[in-house]
Design an enzyme around this catalytic site. Structure first.
Site, PDB file in Angstrom:
ATOM      1  N   CYS A   1       1.132  -1.316  -0.224  1.00 51.84           N
ATOM      2  CA  CYS A   1       0.126   0.084  -0.122  1.00 51.84           C
ATOM      3  C   CYS A   1       0.579   1.265   0.158  1.00 51.84           C
ATOM      4  O   CYS A   1       1.896   1.175   0.218  1.00 51.84           O
ATOM      5  CB  CYS A   1      -0.458  -0.169   1.121  1.00 51.84           C
ATOM      6  SG  CYS A   1      -2.049   1.087   0.999  1.00 51.84           S
TER       7      CYS A   1
ATOM      8  N   CYS B   1      -0.290   3.962   1.764  1.00 49.91           N
ATOM      9  CA  CYS B   1      -0.623   5.578   2.502  1.00 49.91           C
ATOM     10  C   CYS B   1       0.858   5.130   3.910  1.00 49.91           C
ATOM     11  O   CYS B   1       0.631   6.059   4.182  1.00 49.91           O
ATOM     12  CB  CYS B   1      -1.776   4.670   3.168  1.00 49.91           C
ATOM     13  SG  CYS B   1      -1.405   3.825   4.545  1.00 49.91           S
TER      14      CYS B   1
ATOM     15  N   CYS C   1      -3.952   6.590   0.062  1.00 52.00           N
ATOM     16  CA  CYS C   1      -3.189   4.938  -0.515  1.00 52.00           C
ATOM     17  C   CYS C   1      -3.362   4.931  -1.869  1.00 52.00           C
ATOM     18  O   CYS C   1      -2.953   3.499  -2.663  1.00 52.00           O
ATOM     19  CB  CYS C   1      -4.174   4.188  -0.269  1.00 52.00           C
ATOM     20  SG  CYS C   1      -4.692   3.279   1.341  1.00 52.00           S
TER      21      CYS C   1
ATOM     22  N   LYS D   1     -12.184  -4.875   1.903  1.00 49.03           N
ATOM     23  CA  LYS D   1     -11.689  -4.331   2.636  1.00 49.03           C
ATOM     24  C   LYS D   1     -12.271  -2.677   3.135  1.00 49.03           C
ATOM     25  O   LYS D   1     -12.350  -2.454   2.208  1.00 49.03           O
ATOM     26  CB  LYS D   1     -10.709  -3.966   2.624  1.00 49.03           C
ATOM     27  CG  LYS D   1      -9.687  -2.977   3.645  1.00 49.03           C
ATOM     28  CD  LYS D   1      -8.321  -2.508   3.409  1.00 49.03           C
ATOM     29  CE  LYS D   1      -7.616  -1.518   3.946  1.00 49.03           C
ATOM     30  NZ  LYS D   1      -6.045  -0.991   4.536  1.00 49.03           N
TER      31      LYS D   1
ATOM     32  N   LYS E   1     -11.556  -8.046   5.675  1.00 47.96           N
ATOM     33  CA  LYS E   1     -10.808  -7.220   6.729  1.00 47.96           C
ATOM     34  C   LYS E   1     -11.943  -5.805   6.903  1.00 47.96           C
ATOM     35  O   LYS E   1     -12.419  -5.421   6.188  1.00 47.96           O
ATOM     36  CB  LYS E   1      -9.598  -6.784   6.446  1.00 47.96           C
ATOM     37  CG  LYS E   1      -9.161  -5.569   7.220  1.00 47.96           C
ATOM     38  CD  LYS E   1      -8.071  -5.332   6.458  1.00 47.96           C
ATOM     39  CE  LYS E   1      -6.710  -4.072   6.849  1.00 47.96           C
ATOM     40  NZ  LYS E   1      -6.310  -3.128   6.489  1.00 47.96           N
TER      41      LYS E   1
ATOM     42  N   TYR F   1      -2.946  -9.438  16.389  1.00 45.72           N
ATOM     43  CA  TYR F   1      -2.375  -8.938  17.022  1.00 45.72           C
ATOM     44  C   TYR F   1      -2.396  -9.612  18.556  1.00 45.72           C
ATOM     45  O   TYR F   1      -1.466  -9.876  18.652  1.00 45.72           O
ATOM     46  CB  TYR F   1      -1.958  -7.694  17.368  1.00 45.72           C
ATOM     47  CG  TYR F   1      -2.647  -6.697  16.233  1.00 45.72           C
ATOM     48  CD1 TYR F   1      -0.886  -6.639  15.704  1.00 45.72           C
ATOM     49  CD2 TYR F   1      -3.770  -6.548  15.648  1.00 45.72           C
ATOM     50  CE1 TYR F   1      -1.361  -5.159  14.600  1.00 45.72           C
ATOM     51  CE2 TYR F   1      -3.439  -5.649  14.544  1.00 45.72           C
ATOM     52  CZ  TYR F   1      -2.247  -4.740  13.838  1.00 45.72           C
ATOM     53  OH  TYR F   1      -2.870  -4.398  13.077  1.00 45.72           O
TER      54      TYR F   1
HETATM   55  C1  PBG Z   1      -2.792  -0.483   4.637  1.00 50.48           C
HETATM   56  C2  PBG Z   1      -3.261  -1.184   6.466  1.00 50.48           C
HETATM   57  C3  PBG Z   1      -4.339  -0.317   6.832  1.00 50.48           C
HETATM   58  C4  PBG Z   1      -4.141  -1.301   7.815  1.00 50.48           C
HETATM   59  C5  PBG Z   1      -4.260  -2.679   7.040  1.00 50.48           C
HETATM   60  N1  PBG Z   1      -3.350  -2.279   5.522  1.00 50.48           N
HETATM   61  C6  PBG Z   1      -4.986   0.665   7.214  1.00 50.48           C
HETATM   62  C7  PBG Z   1      -5.893   1.618   6.475  1.00 50.48           C
HETATM   63  O1  PBG Z   1      -5.585   0.939   5.337  1.00 50.48           O
HETATM   64  O2  PBG Z   1      -6.283   2.064   6.829  1.00 50.48           O
HETATM   65  C8  PBG Z   1      -5.249  -1.752   8.821  1.00 50.48           C
HETATM   66  C9  PBG Z   1      -4.946  -2.593  10.132  1.00 50.48           C
HETATM   67  C10 PBG Z   1      -4.736  -2.687  11.440  1.00 50.48           C
HETATM   68  O3  PBG Z   1      -6.077  -1.943  11.635  1.00 50.48           O
HETATM   69  O4  PBG Z   1      -4.924  -3.895  12.248  1.00 50.48           O
HETATM   70  N2  PBG Z   1      -3.536   0.754   3.442  1.00 50.48           N
END
Ligand code: PBG
Length: 324
Positions: A120, A122, A130, A195, A248, A313
């Site tokens: 990604c 970001c 992103c 996502k 996710k 985690y």
């Molecule tokens: C990157 C990304 C994110 C997460 C995983 N990859 C953040 C987002 O999309 O803002 C979130 C993972 C988490 O909250 O544990 N784009």
């Protein structure tokens, strides 16, 4: 066969009977541990909003990787936090960037530990979006070659799997083409296919310093109200060449995990994200929730919904406990 012949409680009487009747299990080998990698040396900096999680510098990764390997986890997923960010997010495809160096350090220490690289922009862009940002929106097609470069760079550094998490349309095909052109045709793609634009990423954005400076991600991540649309995303990612797919977050989207499981046969992953972890940890710290049972039940729910593997985690703590 009605009551009193049927007595479901018979099989709940002792732990050995319950174990016999148990339909779902969570093994350490089902779990993937996320790692936040930072520059510097000797850094082990706790993430305040995620008790038990730390950001690690590259030199600290060898010991960490050995511990993770000895716990029998499925692998790790890496997030890089660079020192410098720019408009394009060029740190994402720097062959000497933070993630690339982290991958090499882990592969040196533990060649057999599975390393997934999150792909990604970001964490690498100064605006925190992103993809390529024109001040109003994230430009889809302009972002694709940048993601492809990031994936090639991570795979070259030794990542076993690349996992695009940006939610641009067409990124799986773009990444597949670029990998194949670079003779990386054996690198699988784990797509964050469904996502959602979720509040539950809050603590991660602290940890990864990746919150958007303006606006939000609702123009590219999915609307939390939609389940059928997730199936469309999953099917199109598979058509573009994804080897594995992910839903996710996990716990607020168990129905989506179940629908995905019923729809496709590829390995299905679910990400129990930072906010899910922090919310449980906060209640556990206050004694409002039993730590072991809360952890177990949350992971079990995700497996029961149909996920094969879980990014969480809790992975290390869970494995430590069940192996002792
Ligand atoms: C990157 C990304 C994110 C997460 C995983 N990859 C953040 C987002 O999309 O803002 C979130 C993972 C988490 O909250 O544990 N784009």
């Amino acid at each position: 066969m009605p009551f009193p012949d049927s007595r479901p409680r018979r099989m709940r009487r002792t732990e050995s009977l319950r174990r016999l009747a148990r339909e779902t299990r969570v093994e350490p080998a089902d779990l993937i541990y996320p790692l936040f990698c930072v520059t510097g040396s000797g850094v082990r900096e706790p993430v305040v909003s995620m008790p038990g999680v730390s950001r690690l510098s590259v030199d600290a990764l060898a010991a960490e990787a050995k511990e993770i390997e000895s716990l029998g986890l499925a692998g790790v997923i890496l997030f890089g936090i660079p020192d410098a960010k720019d408009a394009q997010g060029s740190g994402a495809w720097d062959d000497d960037g933070i993630v690339q160096r982290s991958i090499r350090a882990i592969k040196d220490a533990t060649p057999d530990l599975l390393v997934i690289a999150d792909i990604c922009l970001c964490e690498y862009t100064d605006h925190g979006h992103c993809g390529v940002f024109d001040g109003h929106q994230v430009l889809n097609d302009e972002t694709l070659p940048l993601l492809a470069k990031a994936a090639v760079s991570a795979a070259r550094a030794g990542a076993d799997i690349v996992a695009p998490s940006d939610m641009m349309d067409g990124r799986v095909a773009a990444i597949r083409d670029a990998l194949d052109e670079e003779a990386l045709d054996q690198t699988p793609i784990l797509s964050y296919a469904a996502k959602y634009a979720s509040a539950f990423y809050g603590p991660f954005r602290d940890a990864a310093e990746s919150a958007p400076a303006s606006g939000d991600r609702r123009g590219y991540q999915m609307d939390p109200a939609n389940e059928r649309e997730a199936m469309r995303e999953i099917l199109s990612d598979l058509e573009e060449g994804a080897d594995m797919i992910m839903v996710k977050p996990a716990m607020p989207y168990l129905d989506v995990i179940r629908s995905a499981r019923d729809l496709v046969d590829v390995p299905l992953f679910a990400y129990q994200v930072s906010g899910e972890y922090s919310m449980l940890r906060a209640a556990m710290e206050r004694g409002w929730l039993d730590e072991e049972r809360g952890m177990d039940e949350s992971l079990l729910s995700i497996r029961r919904a149909g996920a094969d593997r879980i990014l969480t985690y809790f992975a290390k703590d869970y494995a430590r406990r069940v192996r002792s």
